[in-house]
Design a protein around this motif. Structure first.
Motif, PDB file in Angstrom:
ATOM      1  N   UNK A 236       0.839  -1.195   0.000  1.00  0.00           N
ATOM      2  CA  UNK A 236       0.000   0.000   0.000  1.00  0.00           C
ATOM      3  C   UNK A 236       0.873   1.244   0.000  1.00  0.00           C
ATOM      4  N   UNK A 237       0.280   2.382  -0.457  1.00  0.00           N
ATOM      5  CA  UNK A 237       1.003   3.653  -0.464  1.00  0.00           C
ATOM      6  C   UNK A 237       0.248   4.677   0.370  1.00  0.00           C
ATOM      7  N   UNK A 238       0.993   5.697   0.805  1.00  0.00           N
ATOM      8  CA  UNK A 238       0.404   6.860   1.468  1.00  0.00           C
ATOM      9  C   UNK A 238       1.207   8.082   1.045  1.00  0.00           C
ATOM     10  N   UNK A 239       0.538   9.209   0.942  1.00  0.00           N
ATOM     11  CA  UNK A 239       1.194  10.451   0.557  1.00  0.00           C
ATOM     12  C   UNK A 239       1.579  11.227   1.804  1.00  0.00           C
ATOM     13  N   UNK A 240       2.846  11.694   1.836  1.00  0.00           N
ATOM     14  CA  UNK A 240       3.317  12.429   3.002  1.00  0.00           C
ATOM     15  C   UNK A 240       4.244  13.561   2.615  1.00  0.00           C
ATOM     16  N   UNK A 241       4.929  14.103   3.622  1.00  0.00           N
ATOM     17  CA  UNK A 241       5.768  15.266   3.413  1.00  0.00           C
ATOM     18  C   UNK A 241       4.952  16.543   3.468  1.00  0.00           C
ATOM     19  N   UNK A 242       5.627  17.677   3.538  1.00  0.00           N
ATOM     20  CA  UNK A 242       4.929  18.958   3.663  1.00  0.00           C
ATOM     21  C   UNK A 242       4.046  19.263   2.466  1.00  0.00           C
ATOM     22  N   UNK A 274       9.433  10.322  -4.777  1.00  0.00           N
ATOM     23  CA  UNK A 274       8.745  11.586  -5.029  1.00  0.00           C
ATOM     24  C   UNK A 274       7.861  11.448  -6.261  1.00  0.00           C
ATOM     25  N   UNK A 275       6.677  12.050  -6.209  1.00  0.00           N
ATOM     26  CA  UNK A 275       5.727  11.979  -7.316  1.00  0.00           C
ATOM     27  C   UNK A 275       5.268  13.384  -7.683  1.00  0.00           C
ATOM     28  N   UNK A 276       4.703  13.516  -8.876  1.00  0.00           N
ATOM     29  CA  UNK A 276       4.349  14.837  -9.382  1.00  0.00           C
ATOM     30  C   UNK A 276       3.052  15.390  -8.848  1.00  0.00           C
ATOM     31  N   UNK A 277       2.119  14.516  -8.475  1.00  0.00           N
ATOM     32  CA  UNK A 277       0.801  14.946  -8.006  1.00  0.00           C
ATOM     33  C   UNK A 277       0.678  14.685  -6.515  1.00  0.00           C
ATOM     34  N   UNK A 278       0.268  15.689  -5.737  1.00  0.00           N
ATOM     35  CA  UNK A 278       0.119  15.446  -4.296  1.00  0.00           C
ATOM     36  C   UNK A 278      -1.047  14.528  -3.989  1.00  0.00           C
ATOM     37  N   UNK A 279      -0.994  13.970  -2.796  1.00  0.00           N
ATOM     38  CA  UNK A 279      -2.088  13.139  -2.332  1.00  0.00           C
ATOM     39  C   UNK A 279      -3.118  13.943  -1.568  1.00  0.00           C
ATOM     40  N   UNK A 280      -3.943  13.240  -0.832  1.00  0.00           N
ATOM     41  CA  UNK A 280      -4.990  13.837   0.006  1.00  0.00           C
ATOM     42  C   UNK A 280      -4.672  13.493   1.457  1.00  0.00           C
ATOM     43  N   UNK A 281      -4.700  14.492   2.329  1.00  0.00           N
ATOM     44  CA  UNK A 281      -4.373  14.259   3.735  1.00  0.00           C
ATOM     45  C   UNK A 281      -5.367  13.295   4.370  1.00  0.00           C
TER      46      UNK A 281
END
Length: 289
Positions: A236-242, A274-281
């Motif tokens: 699974x993946x999750x989006x993080x970082x500022x 690193x990816x080009x599109x941000x995720x959703x918190x």
């Protein structure tokens, strides 16, 4: 090509459920078979771990700094300060072979999660919703459930039937599901869809168990991108970082032979790219217990 790094070589037997915590700048995740809850502090690369009393499929944010953990027998409140667990709701108590396996909180604070046959052979698993109204079974007849997750507008819920290699989409309205349909099928040989996550453009990211990759699908179901991984079992993946553009990926060594594991020494680690599109918190469960 996306550069993929192992940021925490934790060696999870079945890593799952990464969850970004912005206040802590940390990634929470679980090792289901190892019965561990992990917290990886990205600022100092420090790993803290808590032993769970049962196999633990996920943790999601709850009020007052606590979490809800989905374990073999049901939902539990987890307090990381004390390390204690308190039962909230029993799930599938009539199916002792079942356990819980993945969870997600939607923008309204509803917890969605699945149950599954721990032996991975019988279609005894279900998709559940838990909110202030209580626990409700919303779909059933799954061997291995994964997900769910929802579109940024909250109108579509995605859920994975891993063994059938299918991702379903449902219409979601006021916590009710309808119009189940096939969103996409995984065509990559020997790859099984595991946990999904959605980015800010509404694209669905899927970890591929046995597939050496993570894939990104358009809201129409079209395959847009494949990120190759140095290990086979991506869960699974999750989006993080500022900026929510660091993609964290849990993995597993479950099912690998000694020979395979020797060629994948980082299997079970937590990876990042690193990816080009941000995720959703991530959202917090609205729960009064």
């Amino acid at each position: 090509m996306n550069k993929v790094d192992c940021v925490c070589a934790v060696g999870a037997q079945l890593g799952e459920g990464p969850l970004w915590s912005a206040p802590e700048q940390a990634v929470w995740f679980v090792d289901i078979k190892g019965r561990q809850i992990h917290r990886f502090d990205t600022r100092g690369s420090v790993l803290n771990s808590w032993a769970a009393p049962e196999e633990v499929g996920f943790v999601v944010k709850a009020p007052h700094g606590r979490f809800i953990a989905g374990m073999k027998s049901g939902l539990y409140s987890f307090d990381p300060v004390s390390g204690g667990f308190n039962s909230i709701a029993r799930v599938d108590s009539d199916k002792p072979r079942n356990r819980l396996n993945d969870g997600y909180v939607d923008s309204a604070g509803r917890l969605w999660f699945g149950s599954m046959d721990n032996a991975e052979s019988q279609p005894t698993g279900s998709l559940y919703r838990f909110d202030k109204r209580g626990l409700r079974r919303c779909d059933e007849q799954y061997v291995i459930t994964n997900g769910p997750t929802a579109s940024p507008d909250g109108r579509t819920l995605y859920h994975v039937d891993t063994l059938e290699r299918v991702i379903y989409a449902f219409d979601l309205h006021d916590g009710e599901l309808s119009n189940r349909r096939i969103f996409t099928r995984i065509e990559k040989p020997d790859a099984y869809p595991d946990g999904p996550a959605v980015d800010a453009e509404g694209c669905v990211w899927i970890g591929l168990f046995g597939g050496w990759a993570v894939q990104r699908f358009a809201p129409t179901g079209e395959l847009l991108q494949t990120i190759e991984m140095p290990v086979a079992n991506c869960t699974k993946v999750a989006f993080g970082g500022n900026d929510l553009r660091t993609l964290y990926i849990t993995t597993a060594w479950k099912g690998l032979s000694k020979e395979q594991l020797a060629t994948q020494p980082l299997a079970g680690g937590l990876f990042a790219t690193r990816v080009g599109t941000p995720g959703v918190a991530p959202n917090e469960v609205r729960y009064d217990g």
